[in-house]
Scaffold this active site. Structure first.
Site, PDB file in Angstrom:
ATOM      1  N   PHE A  26      62.554  41.157 109.553  1.00 49.94           N
ATOM      2  CA  PHE A  26      63.100  41.754 108.375  1.00 49.94           C
ATOM      3  C   PHE A  26      62.482  40.929 107.051  1.00 49.94           C
ATOM      4  CE2 PHE A  26      65.857  44.009 110.892  1.00 49.94           C
ATOM      5  CZ  PHE A  26      66.489  43.170 111.838  1.00 49.94           C
ATOM      6  N   GLY A  27      61.986  39.594 107.322  1.00 53.41           N
ATOM      7  CA  GLY A  27      61.697  39.061 106.012  1.00 53.41           C
ATOM      8  C   GLY A  27      60.052  38.722 106.178  1.00 53.41           C
ATOM      9  N   VAL A  29      57.361  35.411 104.368  1.00 54.17           N
ATOM     10  CA  VAL A  29      57.529  34.074 103.836  1.00 54.17           C
ATOM     11  C   VAL A  29      55.860  34.353 103.201  1.00 54.17           C
ATOM     12  CG1 VAL A  29      57.519  31.897 104.111  1.00 54.17           C
ATOM     13  CG2 VAL A  29      58.744  33.207 105.570  1.00 54.17           C
ATOM     14  N   ASP A 139      67.165  29.635 116.834  1.00 54.15           N
ATOM     15  CA  ASP A 139      65.889  30.359 116.932  1.00 54.15           C
ATOM     16  C   ASP A 139      65.022  29.022 116.904  1.00 54.15           C
ATOM     17  OD1 ASP A 139      63.558  32.394 114.956  1.00 54.15           O
ATOM     18  OD2 ASP A 139      63.697  31.831 116.986  1.00 54.15           O
TER      19      ASP A 139
HETATM   20  C1  LIG Z   1      60.932  30.161 103.041  1.00 52.68           C
HETATM   21  C2  LIG Z   1      61.188  30.418 104.583  1.00 52.68           C
HETATM   22  C3  LIG Z   1      61.951  29.514 105.161  1.00 52.68           C
HETATM   23  C4  LIG Z   1      63.480  29.889 105.125  1.00 52.68           C
HETATM   24  C5  LIG Z   1      64.276  28.917 105.849  1.00 52.68           C
HETATM   25  O1  LIG Z   1      65.708  29.042 105.872  1.00 52.68           O
HETATM   26  C6  LIG Z   1      63.976  27.583 106.205  1.00 52.68           C
HETATM   27  C7  LIG Z   1      62.543  27.312 106.001  1.00 52.68           C
HETATM   28  C8  LIG Z   1      61.555  28.410 105.326  1.00 52.68           C
HETATM   29  C9  LIG Z   1      60.154  28.049 105.305  1.00 52.68           C
HETATM   30  C10 LIG Z   1      59.189  28.618 106.236  1.00 52.68           C
HETATM   31  C11 LIG Z   1      57.917  28.399 106.251  1.00 52.68           C
HETATM   32  C12 LIG Z   1      57.493  27.394 105.405  1.00 52.68           C
HETATM   33  C13 LIG Z   1      56.124  26.646 105.162  1.00 52.68           C
HETATM   34  C14 LIG Z   1      54.951  26.939 105.759  1.00 52.68           C
HETATM   35  O2  LIG Z   1      54.800  28.071 106.597  1.00 52.68           O
HETATM   36  N1  LIG Z   1      53.843  26.071 105.347  1.00 52.68           N
HETATM   37  C15 LIG Z   1      52.861  26.338 106.049  1.00 52.68           C
HETATM   38  C16 LIG Z   1      51.656  25.635 105.652  1.00 52.68           C
HETATM   39  C17 LIG Z   1      50.285  25.668 105.980  1.00 52.68           C
HETATM   40  C18 LIG Z   1      49.901  26.718 107.043  1.00 52.68           C
HETATM   41  C19 LIG Z   1      48.482  26.951 107.856  1.00 52.68           C
HETATM   42  N2  LIG Z   1      50.803  27.556 107.458  1.00 52.68           N
HETATM   43  C20 LIG Z   1      52.392  27.414 107.028  1.00 52.68           C
HETATM   44  N3  LIG Z   1      56.409  25.620 104.274  1.00 52.68           N
HETATM   45  N4  LIG Z   1      57.790  25.640 103.814  1.00 52.68           N
HETATM   46  C21 LIG Z   1      58.304  26.487 104.589  1.00 52.68           C
HETATM   47  C22 LIG Z   1      59.657  26.751 104.538  1.00 52.68           C
END
Ligand SMILES: CCc1cc(O)ccc1-c1ccc2c(C(=O)Nc3ccc(C)nc3)n[nH]c2c1
Length: 294
Positions: A26-27, A29, A139
């Site tokens: 659904f979402g 990022v 999850d």
């Molecule tokens: C906003 C969605 C969310 C919702 C929630 O309720 C809690 C956490 C998150 C979230 C999800 C993913 C990330 C990430 C990242 O994915 N960082 C990265 C860095 C480098 C690479 C290669 N991939 C990836 N950073 N902060 C994040 C926070």
């Protein structure tokens, strides 16, 4: 007096998309630069937006959950962006090293088992706090554990997190979304009931992933399919449940010490009430971390 600005209120005109970080059912990022001065001196943030309008209630619940959670092992809430009417966006701190699923395989050579147990301890501390706030994550998996630096990991993605405040001790899974069945406890698969102890089961699967450095060949789906045979659709879930009911569990990975595998198995008791809790796991990992060799 300077105009009071709410630091959690993000204006969409200053939110610059850089790249996609992940996509769910659904979402989505995205990595964004929030640059109100327009001179590239802004800050990097992770932004969750909706792909379909009708999921806004889920995102609003996620926002109301995460905004009241404060723990060093939980990804920090930064605010929301909803000046474009309907589609609200969740703004979280950006963790530059990604999730354990990417980080562990890439850095395997300079991460020893003690470091893996430090991550396990930190996840338990975050989960113990989450449970104390009467939330179940639903999850928990290595893909949702984000890396701040080589000594700090945080629990992320509360998209499926549910409050069990109204004195029920479990949450009934209603949405038929393709749930991460290989991380689900039997009670979740069979009668779609999710207890705090169901998060402990998922932690056991997550610890299994961590102790095998998230090696793709040894991932839970791979291990299950190798042992219960490949089949398609509903059959897989039924075969998974049958195997678990018969007491089958994923075997100890070569890189996992016996005493850690013993803790993993304590997370996988069939009956939720027989499983270890996060507090006991915290004590076990603190003890392991005081010993020299593991
Ligand atoms: C906003 C969605 C969310 C919702 C929630 O309720 C809690 C956490 C998150 C979230 C999800 C993913 C990330 C990430 C990242 O994915 N960082 C990265 C860095 C480098 C690479 C290669 N991939 C990836 N950073 N902060 C994040 C926070």
């Amino acid at each position: 007096p300077p105009q009071e600005t709410d630091p959690t209120d993000f204006k969409s005109r200053f939110l610059k998309k850089i790249r996609k970080l992940g996509e769910g059912n659904f979402g989505m990022v995205e990595l964004c630069l929030y640059d109100p001065k327009g001179d590239q001196t802004g800050e990097l943030v992770a932004v969750k937006s909706l792909k379909t309008e009708n999921e806004s209630s889920n995102l609003r619940r996620e926002i109301s959950t995460i905004r009241n959670l404060y723990h060093e092992n939980i990804v920090k809430y930064k605010g929301i962006c909803n000046d474009e009417g309907a589609n609200i966006k969740l703004i979280m701190e950006y963790l530059p090293a990604g999730s354990l699923k990417e980080y562990l395989p890439r850095n395997k050579s300079n991460i020893d088992q003690k470091r893996l147990l430090l991550y396990a301890l930190q996840i338990c501390q975050g989960m113990e706090y989450l449970g104390s706030q009467n939330y179940i994550h639903r999850d928990l998996a290595a893909r949702n554990i984000l890396v701040e630096n080589e000594s700090l990991v945080k629990i992320g993605d509360f998209g499926l997190t549910k409050s069990i405040k109204d004195d029920k001790e479990y949450y009934k899974v209603t949405e038929e979304q393709d749930s991460p069945v290989y991380w689900y406890a039997p009670e979740c698969l069979i009668n779609r009931k999710f207890y705090k102890a169901s998060d402990v089961w998922s932690f056991g699967v997550t610890l299994y992933e961590i102790m095998s450095y998230c090696d793709r060949e040894n991932s839970p789906p791979q291990v299950f399919l190798k042992s219960i045979g490949r089949s398609h659709g509903q059959m897989t879930m039924t075969r998974l449940v049958d195997a678990l009911e018969k007491g089958w569990r994923m075997p100890r990975p070569d890189s996992c010490p016996e005493m850690v595998y013993t803790q993993i198995r304590r997370c996988w008791s069939h009956a939720p009430e027989n499983r270890v809790d996060f507090n006991s796991l915290i004590k076990e990992f603190e003890f392991f971390l005081t010993r020299e060799n593991i």
